[in-house]
Design a protein around this motif. Structure first.
Motif, PDB file in Angstrom:
ATOM      1  N   MET A  56       9.739  -0.013   4.276  1.00 15.04           N
ATOM      2  CA  MET A  56       8.342  -0.016   2.647  1.00 15.04           C
ATOM      3  C   MET A  56      10.162  -0.768   1.639  1.00 15.04           C
ATOM      4  SD  MET A  56       5.982   2.116   1.930  1.00 15.04           S
ATOM      5  CE  MET A  56       5.295   1.911   0.378  1.00 15.04           C
ATOM      6  N   ARG A  57       9.457  -1.224   0.680  1.00 16.59           N
ATOM      7  CA  ARG A  57      10.412  -2.168  -0.038  1.00 16.59           C
ATOM      8  C   ARG A  57      10.227  -2.153  -1.347  1.00 16.59           C
ATOM      9  NH1 ARG A  57      14.757  -5.794  -0.262  1.00 16.59           N
ATOM     10  NH2 ARG A  57      14.304  -7.263  -1.234  1.00 16.59           N
ATOM     11  N   ASN A  58       9.826  -1.383  -2.232  1.00 16.15           N
ATOM     12  CA  ASN A  58       9.698  -1.715  -4.125  1.00 16.15           C
ATOM     13  C   ASN A  58       8.326  -1.677  -3.877  1.00 16.15           C
ATOM     14  OD1 ASN A  58      12.283  -2.276  -4.665  1.00 16.15           O
ATOM     15  ND2 ASN A  58      12.199  -4.982  -3.624  1.00 16.15           N
ATOM     16  N   GLY A  59       8.213  -0.193  -3.341  1.00 17.25           N
ATOM     17  CA  GLY A  59       6.786   0.297  -3.337  1.00 17.25           C
ATOM     18  C   GLY A  59       4.961  -0.639  -2.786  1.00 17.25           C
ATOM     19  N   VAL A  60       6.128  -1.262  -1.735  1.00 16.14           N
ATOM     20  CA  VAL A  60       4.754  -1.958  -0.589  1.00 16.14           C
ATOM     21  C   VAL A  60       4.592  -1.966   0.394  1.00 16.14           C
ATOM     22  CG1 VAL A  60       4.589  -4.409  -0.152  1.00 16.14           C
ATOM     23  CG2 VAL A  60       4.809  -3.965  -2.766  1.00 16.14           C
ATOM     24  N   ASP A 117      -6.850   4.394  19.837  1.00 12.00           N
ATOM     25  CA  ASP A 117      -7.210   3.968  19.836  1.00 12.00           C
ATOM     26  C   ASP A 117      -8.091   2.026  19.611  1.00 12.00           C
ATOM     27  OD1 ASP A 117      -7.461   5.814  22.243  1.00 12.00           O
ATOM     28  OD2 ASP A 117      -9.090   7.174  21.185  1.00 12.00           O
ATOM     29  N   GLY A 118      -7.089   1.346  18.946  1.00 11.43           N
ATOM     30  CA  GLY A 118      -7.672   0.788  18.195  1.00 11.43           C
ATOM     31  C   GLY A 118      -8.011   0.993  16.604  1.00 11.43           C
ATOM     32  N   MET A 119      -7.860   2.207  15.931  1.00 14.12           N
ATOM     33  CA  MET A 119      -7.582   2.062  15.106  1.00 14.12           C
ATOM     34  C   MET A 119      -5.908   2.842  14.101  1.00 14.12           C
ATOM     35  SD  MET A 119     -10.463   3.275  12.346  1.00 14.12           S
ATOM     36  CE  MET A 119     -11.185   3.602  12.336  1.00 14.12           C
ATOM     37  N   LEU A 120      -5.496   1.560  12.640  1.00 16.28           N
ATOM     38  CA  LEU A 120      -4.640   1.945  12.392  1.00 16.28           C
ATOM     39  C   LEU A 120      -4.665   2.088  11.065  1.00 16.28           C
ATOM     40  CD1 LEU A 120      -1.618   0.206  12.044  1.00 16.28           C
ATOM     41  CD2 LEU A 120      -2.726  -1.012  10.380  1.00 16.28           C
ATOM     42  N   THR A 121      -3.687   3.849  11.049  1.00 21.64           N
ATOM     43  CA  THR A 121      -4.402   4.486   9.846  1.00 21.64           C
ATOM     44  C   THR A 121      -2.728   4.166   9.402  1.00 21.64           C
ATOM     45  OG1 THR A 121      -5.790   6.158  10.919  1.00 21.64           O
ATOM     46  CG2 THR A 121      -5.079   6.506   9.055  1.00 21.64           C
ATOM     47  N   ILE A 122      -3.602   4.058   7.702  1.00 20.06           N
ATOM     48  CA  ILE A 122      -2.085   4.115   6.469  1.00 20.06           C
ATOM     49  C   ILE A 122      -2.693   5.502   5.759  1.00 20.06           C
ATOM     50  CG2 ILE A 122      -0.822   2.966   4.841  1.00 20.06           C
ATOM     51  CD1 ILE A 122      -2.306   0.351   6.777  1.00 20.06           C
ATOM     52  N   ILE A 123      -1.537   5.762   5.524  1.00 26.21           N
ATOM     53  CA  ILE A 123      -1.232   7.271   4.363  1.00 26.21           C
ATOM     54  C   ILE A 123       0.037   7.280   3.659  1.00 26.21           C
ATOM     55  CG2 ILE A 123      -1.132   9.513   4.036  1.00 26.21           C
ATOM     56  CD1 ILE A 123      -3.381   9.758   6.600  1.00 26.21           C
ATOM     57  N   GLY A 124       0.057   7.349   1.899  1.00 27.89           N
ATOM     58  CA  GLY A 124       1.599   6.846   1.435  1.00 27.89           C
ATOM     59  C   GLY A 124       0.951   8.079   0.490  1.00 27.89           C
ATOM     60  N   LYS A 125       2.140   8.793   0.603  1.00 25.82           N
ATOM     61  CA  LYS A 125       2.088  10.196   0.152  1.00 25.82           C
ATOM     62  C   LYS A 125       2.533   9.731  -2.094  1.00 25.82           C
ATOM     63  CE  LYS A 125       0.094  13.353   2.971  1.00 25.82           C
ATOM     64  NZ  LYS A 125       0.121  14.034   3.705  1.00 25.82           N
ATOM     65  N   ASP A 159      -0.116  -2.626  -1.156  1.00 23.98           N
ATOM     66  CA  ASP A 159       0.478  -2.230  -2.415  1.00 23.98           C
ATOM     67  C   ASP A 159       0.798  -0.507  -2.904  1.00 23.98           C
ATOM     68  OD1 ASP A 159       1.226  -4.368  -2.740  1.00 23.98           O
ATOM     69  OD2 ASP A 159      -0.291  -4.816  -4.511  1.00 23.98           O
ATOM     70  N   MET A 160       1.207   0.040  -2.509  1.00 22.69           N
ATOM     71  CA  MET A 160       1.520   1.901  -2.820  1.00 22.69           C
ATOM     72  C   MET A 160       2.295   2.014  -3.682  1.00 22.69           C
ATOM     73  SD  MET A 160       0.270   2.893   1.371  1.00 22.69           S
ATOM     74  CE  MET A 160       1.873   3.059   2.196  1.00 22.69           C
ATOM     75  N   PRO A 161       2.970   1.939  -4.795  1.00 25.42           N
ATOM     76  CA  PRO A 161       3.674   2.218  -5.664  1.00 25.42           C
ATOM     77  C   PRO A 161       3.645   4.018  -5.689  1.00 25.42           C
ATOM     78  CG  PRO A 161       1.457   1.285  -6.803  1.00 25.42           C
ATOM     79  CD  PRO A 161       1.423   0.507  -5.700  1.00 25.42           C
ATOM     80  N   GLY A 162       5.013   3.853  -5.918  1.00 25.91           N
ATOM     81  CA  GLY A 162       5.154   5.440  -5.663  1.00 25.91           C
ATOM     82  C   GLY A 162       5.643   6.268  -4.767  1.00 25.91           C
ATOM     83  N   VAL A 163       5.000   5.344  -3.784  1.00 23.72           N
ATOM     84  CA  VAL A 163       5.607   6.368  -2.617  1.00 23.72           C
ATOM     85  C   VAL A 163       6.299   5.487  -1.778  1.00 23.72           C
ATOM     86  CG1 VAL A 163       4.404   6.198   0.037  1.00 23.72           C
ATOM     87  CG2 VAL A 163       2.793   6.218  -2.053  1.00 23.72           C
ATOM     88  N   ALA A 164       7.285   7.015  -1.615  1.00 21.55           N
ATOM     89  CA  ALA A 164       8.734   6.552  -1.018  1.00 21.55           C
ATOM     90  C   ALA A 164       8.990   5.992   0.418  1.00 21.55           C
ATOM     91  CB  ALA A 164      10.296   7.831  -0.754  1.00 21.55           C
ATOM     92  N   GLU A 165       9.855   6.005   1.833  1.00 25.56           N
ATOM     93  CA  GLU A 165       9.358   5.778   2.447  1.00 25.56           C
ATOM     94  C   GLU A 165       9.207   6.638   3.759  1.00 25.56           C
ATOM     95  OE1 GLU A 165      13.084   1.790   3.855  1.00 25.56           O
ATOM     96  OE2 GLU A 165      13.436   4.104   4.568  1.00 25.56           O
ATOM     97  N   LYS A 166       9.944   7.388   3.018  1.00 26.90           N
ATOM     98  CA  LYS A 166       9.711   8.934   4.121  1.00 26.90           C
ATOM     99  C   LYS A 166       8.189   9.479   3.843  1.00 26.90           C
ATOM    100  CE  LYS A 166      11.697  11.463   0.478  1.00 26.90           C
ATOM    101  NZ  LYS A 166      10.527  12.200  -0.508  1.00 26.90           N
ATOM    102  N   ASP A 167       7.638   9.163   2.662  1.00 25.43           N
ATOM    103  CA  ASP A 167       5.926   9.470   2.537  1.00 25.43           C
ATOM    104  C   ASP A 167       4.794   8.910   2.972  1.00 25.43           C
ATOM    105  OD1 ASP A 167       7.366  12.144   1.064  1.00 25.43           O
ATOM    106  OD2 ASP A 167       7.426  10.867  -0.424  1.00 25.43           O
TER     107      ASP A 167
END
Lengths: 133, 147
Positions: free
Chosen positions: A108-112, A60-68, A45-53
């Motif tokens: 990304m869909r509706n902030g998710v 190395d097996g580390m999944l990183t998620i960043i939302g701006k 859940d990342m409300p306020g984050v657009a697809e491009k952000d």
């Protein structure tokens, strides 16, 4: 059918640990992770984050998620009363499963954020033909 | 002139942190803001954009068309539900932190708003409702004539 449950708000938790080189606040997004024999699937859940952000990476097996979140939205607004904080999102997971990096899909869909992480196909047993001389 | 970059300054972050502190004090029942209990869903932020009131609510995973927004007699009511989006597929959950279910929220609006001109937008899981001030409530410049 069970009656629908009412939702309660949980206060956003700020990211602890290693500091980011860029200042600004980072919060921990609420996440669901489901696994079956073919894939891992993750929702954040990342409300306020657009697809491009959104940035999803596997290293190395580390999944990183960043939302701006876009600060421009708040340019001309002065707060009167606030119940939730606004900031970027950051979360990391170490994947135990062997994921096929080339087939990862994210949308990304509706902030998710939804991430599909297909497992690598196991090397199939190969039959070696024995030929007579 | 020194250039202040957003990332360094983060006015929204510090501003909201301050507001959060203020909010904690104001959650004391001695103050009556006319707002629903803290912890209610969705969380709401109220802003003044100079033109009127801006109400923002975080509703991730909610379909824009399913949001039910009603403004009546200075009360803004927000209802709807967030259905589970992953129930049909098989598999075992390692994490389950996201919340699903029904929500309902009402807030009292201040006087002097033009409710007829209320507009709402839903983008990236955030609902933004704008209610402009009524013409009577806007400051009016009066020309001073010389005799």
């Amino acid at each position: 059918m069970m009656p629908e449950q009412e939702i309660a708000t949980r206060e956003k938790q700020e990211v602890q640990g290693a500091e980011k080189t860029r200042a600004g606040r980072y919060f921990v997004p609420a996440v669901d992770i489901r696994e079956n024999e073919n894939e891992l699937k993750l929702w954040a859940d990342m409300p306020g984050v657009a697809e491009k952000d959104v940035e999803v990476s596997l290293n190395d097996g580390m999944l990183t998620i960043i939302g701006k979140v876009s600060p421009a939205v708040y340019d001309k607004l002065s707060p009167l009363y606030t119940e939730y904080n606004v900031g970027n999102y950051f979360r990391q997971f170490e994947l135990n499963e062997d994921v096929d990096e080339t087939r990862i899909k994210a949308r990304m869909r509706n902030g998710v954020l939804e991430v599909e992480l297909p497992k690598r196909e196991r090397a199939r047993p190969r039959r070696i033909e024995v030929t007579t001389a | 002139m020194a250039l202040i970059r957003w990332e360094q300054f983060d006015p929204v972050g510090s501003m909201l942190a301050l507001q959060e502190e203020l909010g904690r004090a104001l959650r004391n029942p001695a103050f009556n803001l006319g707002l629903s209990a803290y912890g209610a869903y969705p969380p709401i932020n109220l802003f003044d954009d100079g033109e009127g009131l801006v109400v923002m609510a975080e509703l991730p995973g909610v379909e824009p068309a399913s949001v039910n927004l009603v403004v009546q007699r200075n009360t803004l009511t927000l209802t709807g539900s967030r259905p589970r989006d992953e129930a049909k597929e098989p598999g075992a959950f390692h994490r389950r932190e996201r919340e699903f279910g029904e929500y309902s929220r009402s807030i009292q609006l201040p006087e002097g708003l033009d409710l007829e001109k209320t507009s709402a937008r839903f983008e990236a899981g955030v609902l933004t409702v704008k209610i402009p001030k009524s013409p009577e409530a806007k400051p009016r410049q009066i020309a001073v004539e010389s005799a």
